[in-house]
Design a protein around this motif. Structure first.
Motif, short mmCIF file in Angstrom:
data_model
loop_
_atom_site.label_atom_id
_atom_site.label_comp_id
_atom_site.label_asym_id
_atom_site.label_seq_id
_atom_site.Cartn_x
_atom_site.Cartn_y
_atom_site.Cartn_z
N LEU A 1 8.63 12.45 -0.72
CA LEU A 1 9.00 13.26 -1.87
C LEU A 1 9.60 12.41 -2.99
CD1 LEU A 1 10.44 16.44 -0.11
CD2 LEU A 1 8.15 16.03 -1.00
N GLU A 2 10.33 11.37 -2.62
CA GLU A 2 10.88 10.46 -3.63
C GLU A 2 9.77 9.73 -4.37
OE1 GLU A 2 13.67 8.54 -5.95
OE2 GLU A 2 13.99 10.17 -4.51
N ALA A 3 8.67 9.45 -3.67
CA ALA A 3 7.54 8.74 -4.29
C ALA A 3 6.65 9.65 -5.12
CB ALA A 3 6.71 8.04 -3.20
N GLY A 4 6.87 10.97 -5.05
CA GLY A 4 6.10 11.87 -5.89
C GLY A 4 5.13 12.77 -5.14
N ALA A 5 5.24 12.84 -3.80
CA ALA A 5 4.36 13.73 -3.04
C ALA A 5 4.65 15.19 -3.36
CB ALA A 5 4.53 13.47 -1.54
N GLU A 6 3.63 16.04 -3.24
CA GLU A 6 3.79 17.47 -3.47
C GLU A 6 4.40 18.17 -2.26
OE1 GLU A 6 0.18 19.41 -4.46
OE2 GLU A 6 0.25 18.84 -6.56
N ASP A 7 3.98 17.75 -1.08
CA ASP A 7 4.37 18.48 0.12
C ASP A 7 4.14 17.59 1.34
OD1 ASP A 7 5.22 20.49 1.77
OD2 ASP A 7 3.61 21.89 1.29
N VAL A 8 4.81 17.92 2.42
CA VAL A 8 4.57 17.30 3.72
C VAL A 8 4.46 18.44 4.73
CG1 VAL A 8 5.40 15.73 5.50
CG2 VAL A 8 5.90 15.25 3.10
N VAL A 9 3.32 18.53 5.42
CA VAL A 9 3.09 19.62 6.36
C VAL A 9 2.64 19.04 7.70
CG1 VAL A 9 2.49 21.24 4.54
CG2 VAL A 9 0.68 19.91 5.64
N GLU A 10 2.73 19.85 8.73
CA GLU A 10 2.28 19.45 10.06
C GLU A 10 0.86 19.92 10.30
OE1 GLU A 10 4.85 20.34 13.28
OE2 GLU A 10 6.66 19.68 12.23
N ASP A 11 0.07 19.07 10.96
CA ASP A 11 -1.31 19.40 11.30
C ASP A 11 -1.58 18.87 12.70
OD1 ASP A 11 -3.96 20.12 11.27
OD2 ASP A 11 -4.62 18.36 10.14
N ASP B 1 -1.09 16.97 15.70
CA ASP B 1 -0.23 15.83 16.05
C ASP B 1 0.00 14.89 14.87
OD1 ASP B 1 -2.87 15.09 15.98
OD2 ASP B 1 -2.79 13.80 17.74
N MET B 2 -0.27 15.35 13.67
CA MET B 2 -0.13 14.53 12.47
C MET B 2 0.76 15.23 11.45
SD MET B 2 -2.06 11.66 12.36
CE MET B 2 -3.42 10.93 13.28
N PHE B 3 1.44 14.41 10.63
CA PHE B 3 2.01 14.87 9.39
C PHE B 3 0.97 14.62 8.30
CE2 PHE B 3 6.27 13.98 11.34
CZ PHE B 3 6.79 15.25 11.21
N LYS B 4 0.82 15.57 7.38
CA LYS B 4 -0.04 15.38 6.21
C LYS B 4 0.83 15.33 4.97
CE LYS B 4 -3.02 18.71 6.23
NZ LYS B 4 -4.23 19.52 5.97
N VAL B 5 0.79 14.22 4.29
CA VAL B 5 1.48 14.08 3.01
C VAL B 5 0.47 14.41 1.93
CG1 VAL B 5 2.72 12.51 1.48
CG2 VAL B 5 2.97 12.27 3.97
N ILE B 6 0.79 15.41 1.11
CA ILE B 6 -0.14 15.91 0.09
C ILE B 6 0.32 15.45 -1.29
CG2 ILE B 6 -1.19 17.97 -0.91
CD1 ILE B 6 -0.60 19.40 1.75
N THR B 7 -0.61 14.89 -2.07
CA THR B 7 -0.28 14.36 -3.39
C THR B 7 -1.31 14.83 -4.42
OG1 THR B 7 -1.64 12.33 -3.43
CG2 THR B 7 0.42 12.25 -2.17
N GLU B 8 -0.94 14.69 -5.69
CA GLU B 8 -1.93 14.80 -6.75
C GLU B 8 -2.83 13.57 -6.69
OE1 GLU B 8 -2.63 17.16 -8.68
OE2 GLU B 8 -0.89 18.49 -8.60
N ILE B 9 -4.03 13.68 -7.25
CA ILE B 9 -4.97 12.56 -7.23
C ILE B 9 -4.34 11.32 -7.87
CG2 ILE B 9 -7.17 11.71 -8.12
CD1 ILE B 9 -8.21 14.56 -7.99
N GLU B 10 -3.68 11.53 -9.00
CA GLU B 10 -3.15 10.40 -9.77
C GLU B 10 -2.04 9.65 -9.03
OE1 GLU B 10 -5.03 13.38 -12.34
OE2 GLU B 10 -3.43 13.49 -10.84
N SER B 11 -1.33 10.31 -8.13
CA SER B 11 -0.21 9.67 -7.45
C SER B 11 -0.53 9.26 -6.03
CB SER B 11 1.01 10.60 -7.45
OG SER B 11 0.70 11.83 -6.80
N PHE B 12 -1.78 9.42 -5.61
CA PHE B 12 -2.15 9.12 -4.22
C PHE B 12 -1.80 7.69 -3.83
CE2 PHE B 12 -5.32 7.21 -1.38
CZ PHE B 12 -5.10 7.94 -0.23
N HIS B 13 -2.26 6.72 -4.61
CA HIS B 13 -2.04 5.31 -4.24
C HIS B 13 -0.56 4.94 -4.30
CE1 HIS B 13 -6.17 4.18 -3.64
NE2 HIS B 13 -6.52 4.62 -4.83
N ALA B 14 0.17 5.49 -5.28
CA ALA B 14 1.60 5.18 -5.39
C ALA B 14 2.37 5.68 -4.17
CB ALA B 14 2.17 5.79 -6.67
N VAL B 15 2.05 6.90 -3.73
CA VAL B 15 2.73 7.46 -2.56
C VAL B 15 2.34 6.69 -1.31
CG1 VAL B 15 3.01 9.50 -1.11
CG2 VAL B 15 2.90 9.75 -3.60
#
Length: 286
Positions: free
Chosen positions: A203-213, A215-229
């Motif tokens: 979230l500090e890096a700019g992710a929109e959300d973190v959800v469980e899937d 056995d995985m966590f999914k960090v969800i971002t906008e396209i523009e911030s994907f690489h930064a996160v």
């Protein structure tokens, strides 16, 4: 109707993988506590699911992951060949190729696949088109099907045949895709990271959300911030699964279906992914 999709350089730099996605809700860092509470609730809820059913579901997912990895490698190979044909084999002068090579390294793509497709692109034989098809499955579930092919006629024919055999229906362009949004998805194994650390860094890096899937966590971002996160997570030594991270189509709303309908939709998914030209399939099934 064939819907041609022209990927820009940013979209080409992140590779998409098949997945079933939950609704994405925009957030701010102030909602961190609520996300953590939701995650803990989801973990408790999963613990109440009968062990046999959950084990079978995870086993199915792991089998799908292997198939998705093969698709990913093929997709990256095609993109390398296409980029080389358009801009040459030198990543220093070919920005598009450099971005794809970076993603290939993150996804651990075998060097022989990269080499073979660089040679194909250099020879001028690569002539790929990126296409998107749409379909309906059982229970009103929608599918978005992404292809990269040098034979659009054959690709469309194979997709239609797979849908017919799997009891799916071809859909008009735009009738399903409107219910999806393209997002960055970064996957992290749940047993390899502390939940609070992941939430804080993401979230500090700019992710929109973190959800469980599963056995995985999914960090969800906008396209523009994907690489930064993704970079921020890697710098924090969070174990990102590179070959399961990239740009994906996320369903804005999901549909709950019966077990019988779910079986039909999973069969459709498998039939579509068996097609060589199909790179990714996304669904609205919950």
């Amino acid at each position: 109707v064939i819907n041609l999709v022209k990927d820009n350089a940013l979209e080409s730099s992140a590779i998409r993988t098949p997945t079933l996605c939950r609704q994405v809700v925009p957030q701010s860092p102030r909602r961190l506590v609520s996300y953590q509470s939701e995650a803990r609730f989801q973990r408790l809820r999963r613990s109440l699911v009968p062990r046999g059913r959950r084990s079978a579901k995870i086993a199915t997912r792991k089998g799908a992951q292997d198939a998705a990895k093969t698709k990913l490698y093929t997709k990256i190979g095609k993109m390398v060949a296409d980029a080389v044909k358009q801009g040459g084999a030198d990543p220093e002068s070919n920005v598009k190729l450099a971005a794809i090579m970076k993603q290939a390294q993150s996804a651990n793509v075998p060097k022989d696949i990269i080499k073979r497709n660089i040679e194909k692109g250099t020879s001028g034989k690569a002539n790929y088109e990126q296409l998107v098809y749409e379909a309906y499955g059982a229970g009103g579930v929608g599918f978005v099907i992404e292809c990269m092919t040098d034979n659009p006629v054959a690709a469309q024919r194979d997709v239609k045949q797979a849908l017919k055999k799997g009891q799916g229906k071809w859909a008009e362009s735009g009738s399903v895709a409107f219910n999806f949004a393209k997002k960055g998805i970064i996957r992290v194994p749940m047993d390899k990271v502390e939940e609070d650390q992941l939430f804080d860094v993401a979230l500090e890096a700019g992710a929109e959300d973190v959800v469980e899937d599963e056995d995985m966590f999914k960090v969800i971002t906008e396209i523009e911030s994907f690489h930064a996160v993704q970079t921020a997570l890697q710098d924090a030594e969070v174990p990102v699964v590179g070959d399961e991270s990239g740009l994906e189509m996320i369903a804005n709303t999901q549909i709950e279906v019966s077990d019988d309908d779910a079986d039909i939709n999973e069969d459709i998914l498998e039939r579509l992914l068996d097609i060589d030209d199909v790179d990714a399939v996304y669904s609205t099934m919950a």
